[in-house]
Write an enzyme that holds these catalytic residues in place. Structure first.
Site, PDB file in Angstrom:
ATOM      1  N   HIS A 137      45.981  41.443  32.683  1.00  0.00           N
ATOM      2  CA  HIS A 137      46.952  40.525  32.079  1.00  0.00           C
ATOM      3  C   HIS A 137      46.616  40.210  30.628  1.00  0.00           C
ATOM      4  O   HIS A 137      47.505  39.957  29.824  1.00  0.00           O
ATOM      5  CB  HIS A 137      47.100  39.267  32.927  1.00  0.00           C
ATOM      6  CG  HIS A 137      47.883  39.546  34.154  1.00  0.00           C
ATOM      7  ND1 HIS A 137      47.296  39.848  35.350  1.00  0.00           N
ATOM      8  CD2 HIS A 137      49.220  39.678  34.336  1.00  0.00           C
ATOM      9  CE1 HIS A 137      48.240  40.118  36.232  1.00  0.00           C
ATOM     10  NE2 HIS A 137      49.416  40.027  35.643  1.00  0.00           N
ATOM     11  N   CYS A 168      59.886  46.040  35.720  1.00  0.00           N
ATOM     12  CA  CYS A 168      59.314  45.167  34.682  1.00  0.00           C
ATOM     13  C   CYS A 168      57.828  45.427  34.457  1.00  0.00           C
ATOM     14  O   CYS A 168      57.167  44.649  33.780  1.00  0.00           O
ATOM     15  CB  CYS A 168      59.562  43.706  35.006  1.00  0.00           C
ATOM     16  SG  CYS A 168      58.865  43.200  36.581  1.00  0.00           S
TER      17      CYS A 168
HETATM   18  C1  PEP Z   1      53.592  44.077  37.700  1.00  0.00           C
HETATM   19  O1  PEP Z   1      52.749  43.939  38.580  1.00  0.00           O
HETATM   20  O2  PEP Z   1      54.030  45.187  37.327  1.00  0.00           O
HETATM   21  C2  PEP Z   1      54.134  42.907  37.011  1.00  0.00           C
HETATM   22  C3  PEP Z   1      55.129  42.999  36.160  1.00  0.00           C
HETATM   23  O3  PEP Z   1      53.522  41.711  37.247  1.00  0.00           O
HETATM   24  P1  PEP Z   1      52.135  41.262  36.614  1.00  0.00           P
HETATM   25  O4  PEP Z   1      51.723  42.259  35.590  1.00  0.00           O
HETATM   26  O5  PEP Z   1      52.361  39.921  36.046  1.00  0.00           O
HETATM   27  O6  PEP Z   1      51.223  41.253  37.779  1.00  0.00           O
END
Ligand code: PEP
Ligand code: MG
Length: 570
Positions: A191, A501
């Site tokens: 993240h 996403c």
């Molecule tokens: C994902 O897992 O692709 C996502 C968009 O969520 P995050 O990166 O916040 O876990």
């Protein structure tokens, strides 16, 4: 002496600044006694330290005031703690009766209060404890005369060098001065990496022991275009990189020409290009007029320092929903846990946090937190443009449980005579079981979004934040494309919207494959909107589909990467 190192950049761009070592202050406490004659001077020191700590907080509040969230109120709460007459009296009494140095008196007085609060079973009180610890350490650091190594405090151009940085720390900083980030630990799909890409900060996360070559105040160039870190460049090298940076920045500006174009392929297929955001920060929303909506609002960052109240949340969500007004906004409920832990929540230490109490699971185990958020979302949906999705869902039963919770929240709001509007209900497809079972789940949901960052992690059983396992994290694994392809056909059959996403949506090459697989909505962070729009308007959907069909036949990531390379040369 100039030193150059090759390392894979995790966020593109070129940055130049002085090395700024970010380390958290850890107090060293010793019970030192003082003679009676020193008591008064030790007490006056307390007033001085208190004054210094308050001015420090005021400076930070002023600096981050423009950043957003309710950061300012977090720090205001800290001033209240510093001025708390009961704790103040406790510190002074400790000096007087125990004849101890101020540092020990501060430590002891806070220990008493924290011990009492720790036994209270309330998340709000727990949150207060983390503020108390922060205040205690701030006072102790000022007592030691050590300046604050805090990311929100930086006021000159620096490259931050650290073992690790929590995503929540980065979310609060003034990004203007952060020209680069280098960490010993971390990966491209953590993240922290996502945040640096969002903010356009060049980054090298997880460079390991290479970090030991950097010293305090070294001049650093991070070249995230050609994967190089340069330490103490000569003037000639510096000039060369200033020009390179200028060229790179100009190219990015040129790409912005695509922003204004409606995102249709040459053969007329509309591809919605949406935004991933982590806050309602101006920087993240800089292209809001040019996108088709918000595809992912990661709300967990609202919880970084304290539990937001229902009304505070309503205000945050309304800000975005009003800004987008007629366009759809997809807000994800808090995906707390794994590498987005929150210190004030009392969550058990886990051996495998990525497989643990995370996302919707944490919502189920902390139902008030989830229900407060659901209620706030219902109350904020004034323009009826809200989609809400739930992270880390892994089974049909969980979808049913979520719907029951939404239903309960609606009933409670009706009972309390609080007006609201229903929202569309969706899930993240990021656990393979849900992707496999989607045909049976789809009736229960209005939409879904594929989270490839986690889907890849769970498909390949590889921890997305472990730099030692990074080689196993295949972004272009054939299993992912095949699974996405299956999901797309189910959603097409049921005529329900499906988007993506995850970070691969922002990849110049892979995004074309995704469109070819039939995804008509891709959500990326702001900095990638121009390149994705360029991809869309310069492609024929028919060609992308043909290409995606070829990709689906391949057996390995290597074959896929080679295919992409050959295609580029054509
Ligand atoms: C994902 O897992 O692709 C996502 C968009 O969520 P995050 O990166 O916040 O876990
Ligand atoms: Mg995820």
């Amino acid at each position: 002496m100039v030193k150059k190192y090759q390392a894979p950049a995790t966020s593109k761009g070129i940055g130049i600044g002085k090395a700024y070592f970010y380390n958290k202050f850890t107090p060293q406490i010793e019970r030192i006694t003082i003679p009676e004659s020193n008591i008064e001077s030790e007490i006056s020191k307390f007033y001085e330290v208190k004054k210094d700590a308050i001015s420090e907080i005021n400076r930070i509040t002023e600096m981050i005031g423009s950043i957003d969230l309710n950061d300012a109120s977090i720090f205001r709460a800290q001033i209240e703690i510093i001025n708390d007459p009961v704790i103040g009296k406790q510190i002074i009494d400790e000096i007087k009766t125990q004849k101890v140095v101020l540092s020990y008196a501060i430590y002891a007085a806070y220990e008493v209060v924290i011990n009492i609060l720790e036994n209270v079973d309330s998340p709000i009180i727990k949150e207060r404890i983390s503020d108390m610890l922060d205040v205690r350490d701030r006072l102790l650091r000022n007592y030691e005369g050590i300046p604050e190594y805090n990311l929100s405090h930086i006021d000159k151009e620096v490259v931050v060098v650290s073992r690790d940085i929590l995503p929540s720390n980065l979310a609060l900083i003034n990004k203007k001065y952060i020209k680069g980030i280098i960490t010993e630990n971390g990966t491209n799909q953590s993240h922290l990496a996502i945040l640096t890409k969002n903010y356009g900060i060049p980054a090298f996360l997880g460079i390991g022991k290479l970090i030991e070559n950097i010293n305090f105040e070294d001049d650093i160039i991070v070249d995230g275009v050609d994967n190089e870190i340069i330490i103490n460049p000569t003037n000639d090298i510096l000039n060369e990189y200033l020009q390179k940076k200028e060229k790179y920045d100009q190219e990015q500006i040129k790409l912005q020409e695509y922003l204004h174009l409606p995102s249709y392929t040459k053969d007329g297929i509309k591809i919605d290009v949406c935004l991933n955001i982590n806050s309602s920060n101006k920087e993240e929303l800089k292209y809001f007029e040019y996108v088709d909506g918000i595809g992912l609002y990661r709300t967990e960052y609202l919880y970084s320092t304290k539990l937001p109240t229902v009304l505070e949340q309503v205000a945050y969500y309304k800000k975005i929903l009003t800004l987008f007004n007629k366009k759809e906004v997809t807000i994800r409920t808090a995906d707390i846990g794994a590498d987005k832990k929150i210190s004030y929540l009392d969550v058990k230490q886990e051996i495998n946090p990525a497989l643990g109490n995370r996302g919707i699971r944490l919502g189920f185990s902390n139902e008030k937190l989830l229900k407060d958020q659901v209620k706030a979302l219902l109350m904020a949906n004034e323009y009826n443009n809200l989609n809400v999705m739930f992270p880390m869902v892994s089974s049909y039963e969980e979808v049913i449980k979520i719907k029951k919770i939404i239903d309960d929240c609606e009933k409670e709001l009706i009972k309390d005579k609080i007006p609201f509007n229903k929202f569309k209900v969706g899930i993240m497809i990021e656990v393979p079981s849900v992707a496999i079972m989607i045909e049976s789940i789809i009736e229960e949901i209005d939409f879904a979004s594929i989270g490839t960052n986690d889907l890849t992690q769970y498909l390949l059983a590889v921890d997305r934040i472990d730099e030692n396992m990074d080689a196993y994290y295949q972004r272009a694994t054939p299993s992912l494309f095949r699974l996405i392809n299956n999901c797309v056909s189910v959603f097409e059959k049921h005529n329900k919207p499906l988007s993506l996403c995850g970070e691969i949506g922002a990849d110049e090459d892979i995004s074309k494959i995704l469109i070819g697989l039939g995804l008509t909505k891709i959500s990326v962070s702001g900095n990638f909107v121009p390149i994705i729009k360029k991809n869309v308007v310069e492609s024929n959907y028919k060609d992308l589909k043909e290409f995606a069909d070829e990709i689906l036949k391949l057996r390995s990531e290597t074959e896929i990467i080679n295919k992409i390379k050959t295609k580029k040369q054509l």
